[in-house]
Design a protein around this motif. Structure first.
Motif, PDB file in Angstrom:
ATOM      1  N   PHE A   1       0.834  -1.204   0.000  1.00  0.00           N
ATOM      2  CA  PHE A   1       0.000   0.000   0.000  1.00  0.00           C
ATOM      3  C   PHE A   1       0.871   1.257   0.000  1.00  0.00           C
ATOM      4  O   PHE A   1       0.625   2.190  -0.769  1.00  0.00           O
ATOM      5  CB  PHE A   1      -0.918   0.006   1.225  1.00  0.00           C
ATOM      6  CG  PHE A   1      -1.744   1.255   1.349  1.00  0.00           C
ATOM      7  CD1 PHE A   1      -2.868   1.450   0.563  1.00  0.00           C
ATOM      8  CD2 PHE A   1      -1.377   2.260   2.250  1.00  0.00           C
ATOM      9  CE1 PHE A   1      -3.627   2.612   0.667  1.00  0.00           C
ATOM     10  CE2 PHE A   1      -2.124   3.415   2.359  1.00  0.00           C
ATOM     11  CZ  PHE A   1      -3.256   3.588   1.569  1.00  0.00           C
ATOM     12  N   ILE A   2       1.901   1.277   0.840  1.00  0.00           N
ATOM     13  CA  ILE A   2       2.811   2.422   0.905  1.00  0.00           C
ATOM     14  C   ILE A   2       3.560   2.573  -0.413  1.00  0.00           C
ATOM     15  O   ILE A   2       3.753   3.683  -0.917  1.00  0.00           O
ATOM     16  CB  ILE A   2       3.804   2.263   2.082  1.00  0.00           C
ATOM     17  CG1 ILE A   2       3.043   2.303   3.411  1.00  0.00           C
ATOM     18  CG2 ILE A   2       4.871   3.352   2.042  1.00  0.00           C
ATOM     19  CD1 ILE A   2       3.900   1.990   4.616  1.00  0.00           C
ATOM     20  N   LEU A   3       3.988   1.429  -0.984  1.00  0.00           N
ATOM     21  CA  LEU A   3       4.690   1.461  -2.270  1.00  0.00           C
ATOM     22  C   LEU A   3       3.785   2.040  -3.359  1.00  0.00           C
ATOM     23  O   LEU A   3       4.206   2.898  -4.151  1.00  0.00           O
ATOM     24  CB  LEU A   3       5.141   0.053  -2.657  1.00  0.00           C
ATOM     25  CG  LEU A   3       5.846  -0.093  -4.013  1.00  0.00           C
ATOM     26  CD1 LEU A   3       7.145   0.721  -4.025  1.00  0.00           C
ATOM     27  CD2 LEU A   3       6.137  -1.566  -4.306  1.00  0.00           C
ATOM     28  N   GLY A   4       2.542   1.566  -3.393  1.00  0.00           N
ATOM     29  CA  GLY A   4       1.591   2.069  -4.390  1.00  0.00           C
ATOM     30  C   GLY A   4       1.307   3.548  -4.207  1.00  0.00           C
ATOM     31  O   GLY A   4       1.227   4.297  -5.183  1.00  0.00           O
ATOM     32  N   LEU A   5       1.164   3.973  -2.942  1.00  0.00           N
ATOM     33  CA  LEU A   5       0.908   5.387  -2.648  1.00  0.00           C
ATOM     34  C   LEU A   5       2.081   6.252  -3.096  1.00  0.00           C
ATOM     35  O   LEU A   5       1.889   7.349  -3.637  1.00  0.00           O
ATOM     36  CB  LEU A   5       0.660   5.559  -1.148  1.00  0.00           C
ATOM     37  CG  LEU A   5       0.042   6.878  -0.689  1.00  0.00           C
ATOM     38  CD1 LEU A   5      -1.348   7.060  -1.298  1.00  0.00           C
ATOM     39  CD2 LEU A   5      -0.020   6.924   0.824  1.00  0.00           C
ATOM     40  N   THR A   6       3.297   5.741  -2.890  1.00  0.00           N
ATOM     41  CA  THR A   6       4.500   6.480  -3.300  1.00  0.00           C
ATOM     42  C   THR A   6       4.562   6.628  -4.820  1.00  0.00           C
ATOM     43  O   THR A   6       4.903   7.701  -5.342  1.00  0.00           O
ATOM     44  CB  THR A   6       5.766   5.758  -2.802  1.00  0.00           C
ATOM     45  OG1 THR A   6       5.688   5.577  -1.387  1.00  0.00           O
ATOM     46  CG2 THR A   6       7.015   6.551  -3.144  1.00  0.00           C
ATOM     47  N   ILE A   7       4.219   5.556  -5.515  1.00  0.00           N
ATOM     48  CA  ILE A   7       4.237   5.593  -6.986  1.00  0.00           C
ATOM     49  C   ILE A   7       3.206   6.590  -7.515  1.00  0.00           C
ATOM     50  O   ILE A   7       3.501   7.392  -8.402  1.00  0.00           O
ATOM     51  CB  ILE A   7       3.982   4.190  -7.563  1.00  0.00           C
ATOM     52  CG1 ILE A   7       5.151   3.258  -7.225  1.00  0.00           C
ATOM     53  CG2 ILE A   7       3.776   4.250  -9.079  1.00  0.00           C
ATOM     54  CD1 ILE A   7       4.913   1.811  -7.592  1.00  0.00           C
ATOM     55  N   ILE A   8       2.001   6.551  -6.939  1.00  0.00           N
ATOM     56  CA  ILE A   8       0.942   7.470  -7.378  1.00  0.00           C
ATOM     57  C   ILE A   8       1.337   8.914  -7.098  1.00  0.00           C
ATOM     58  O   ILE A   8       1.134   9.809  -7.926  1.00  0.00           O
ATOM     59  CB  ILE A   8      -0.385   7.128  -6.677  1.00  0.00           C
ATOM     60  CG1 ILE A   8      -0.905   5.772  -7.169  1.00  0.00           C
ATOM     61  CG2 ILE A   8      -1.433   8.205  -6.937  1.00  0.00           C
ATOM     62  CD1 ILE A   8      -2.117   5.272  -6.412  1.00  0.00           C
ATOM     63  N   ALA A   9       1.943   9.150  -5.924  1.00  0.00           N
ATOM     64  CA  ALA A   9       2.339  10.505  -5.540  1.00  0.00           C
ATOM     65  C   ALA A   9       3.413  11.071  -6.465  1.00  0.00           C
ATOM     66  O   ALA A   9       3.517  12.295  -6.618  1.00  0.00           O
ATOM     67  CB  ALA A   9       2.837  10.520  -4.098  1.00  0.00           C
TER      68      ALA A   9
END
Length: 241
Positions: free
Chosen positions: A191-199
Motif C-alpha cells: 500500500f505504501i509502495l503504491g501510494l509512493t508511486i501514485i504521488a
C-alpha cells in the motif's frame, strides 16, 4: 458517536463535491478534480465504517445516494462540460446531462435492489465514473496533447461512461475483500509502495488506475460470456462455410 461516524464521512463527501462545483465555476479545474477525488475517498470509507460497526441503515443509504448524486453526478458533469464539452453547444451539455442522469438512475437502481452484501456492482459505480472523468481532466491538464483528445475524446468518453453506469455489466466491489493477520504487514508495504508511486505522478497514475477499472467490467463480462457468445453465433450459422 459511533452511529454518527459514517454520516460525518458522507457529509464530507458532499462537502468536497460542492467544493468541486464551486471550483468549476471559478475555472480552477485542477482543484475541482481534486475535490472530486477527496469526495471519492470519504465515500469509500463511510460504507466500510457502517459495515464494520454494523450500523447500516436505510437513512444512511438514502443520504449517501443523495450526496453521491452531487459529488459524482453533478460535479463531474459540470467539470467535463466547462473543461471541454462547452464548445459542442447542445451536444456538449446534453452529453453532460446524460451522464448526470445516468448517475441518478444507477443510484436509484442500487437503492431499489438494496445490494448491501453483493460482491459486485451492477454497472459502473458512480465514484468510478466520476473518477475516470476527473482523472482524464487532470491528465489532460498536465499533458501536452492534441486538442482533439480534449474535445472529441472526452465527448466519446462521457457517453461511454454514461452507458456503463446503467449497463448490466458487473464490476467487482471488493466489499468482501479481507486481509488475514499474517498478510497485514505485506499489504501495508504494498500500500505504501503504491501510494509512493501514485504521488510521484498523480495525474498519470490516477488516470491509469481508473481506466483499468473502467475496462475491467467489459473484460470480465466478455470472459464470462464468451462461450455463450460463440455458441449463439455458431447456432445462427455465422461460422458455417
Amino acid at each position: 458517536m459511533t452511529y454518527l461516524l459514517p454520516h460525518i464521512f458522507t457529509t464530507l463527501n458532499i462537502f468536497f463535491g460542492f467544493y468541486a462545483i464551486v471550483k468549476v465555476i471559478d475555472g480552477d479545474f485542477f482543484k475541482a478534480s481534486l475535490g472530486i477525488f477527496l469526495a471519492i475517498f470519504f465515500d469509500i470509507f463511510d460504507g466500510r465504517i457502517a459495515r464494520l460497526f454494523k450500523i447500516q441503515s436505510r437513512f444512511g443509504l438514502e443520504y449517501d445516494s443523495l450526496c453521491d448524486l452531487v459529488s459524482f453526478g453533478i460535479a463531474p458533469a459540470l467539470l467535463i462540460y466547462q473543461f471541454s464539452l462547452k464548445g459542442f453547444n447542445k451536444i456538449g451539455w446534453s452529453a453532460s446531462f446524460l451522464y448526470a442522469t445516468c448517475v441518478a438512475l444507477r443510484l436509484a437502481r442500487f437503492n431499489v435492489k438494496n445490494l448491501f452484501k453483493k460482491s459486485y456492482f451492477e454497472g459502473l459505480p458512480s465514484p468510478a465514473g466520476a473518477g475516470i472523468l476527473a482523472s482524464s481532466v487532470l491528465f489532460l491538464l498536465k499533458t501536452d496533447i492534441d486538442p482533439i483528445y480534449k474535445t472529441y475524446g472526452l465527448l466519446i468518453l462521457t457517453y461511454l461512461v454514461a452507458y456503463l453506469l446503467v449497463s448490466p455489466i458487473q464490476y467487482p466491489s471488493f466489499k468482501e475483500f479481507k486481509i488475514k493477520k499474517a498478510q497485514a504487514f505485506y499489504f501495508l508495504v504494498f500500500f505504501i509502495l503504491g501510494l509512493t508511486i501514485i504521488a510521484s505522478n498523480p495525474s498519470f497514475y490516477l488516470f491509469i488506475i481508473f481506466s483499468f477499472y473502467l475496462l475491467l467490467g467489459p473484460f470480465l463480462f466478455f470472459k464470462n460470456n464468451r462461450k455463450n457468445f460463440f455458441k449463439n453465433f455458431t447456432k445462427k450459422g455465422t461460422f458455417k462455410s
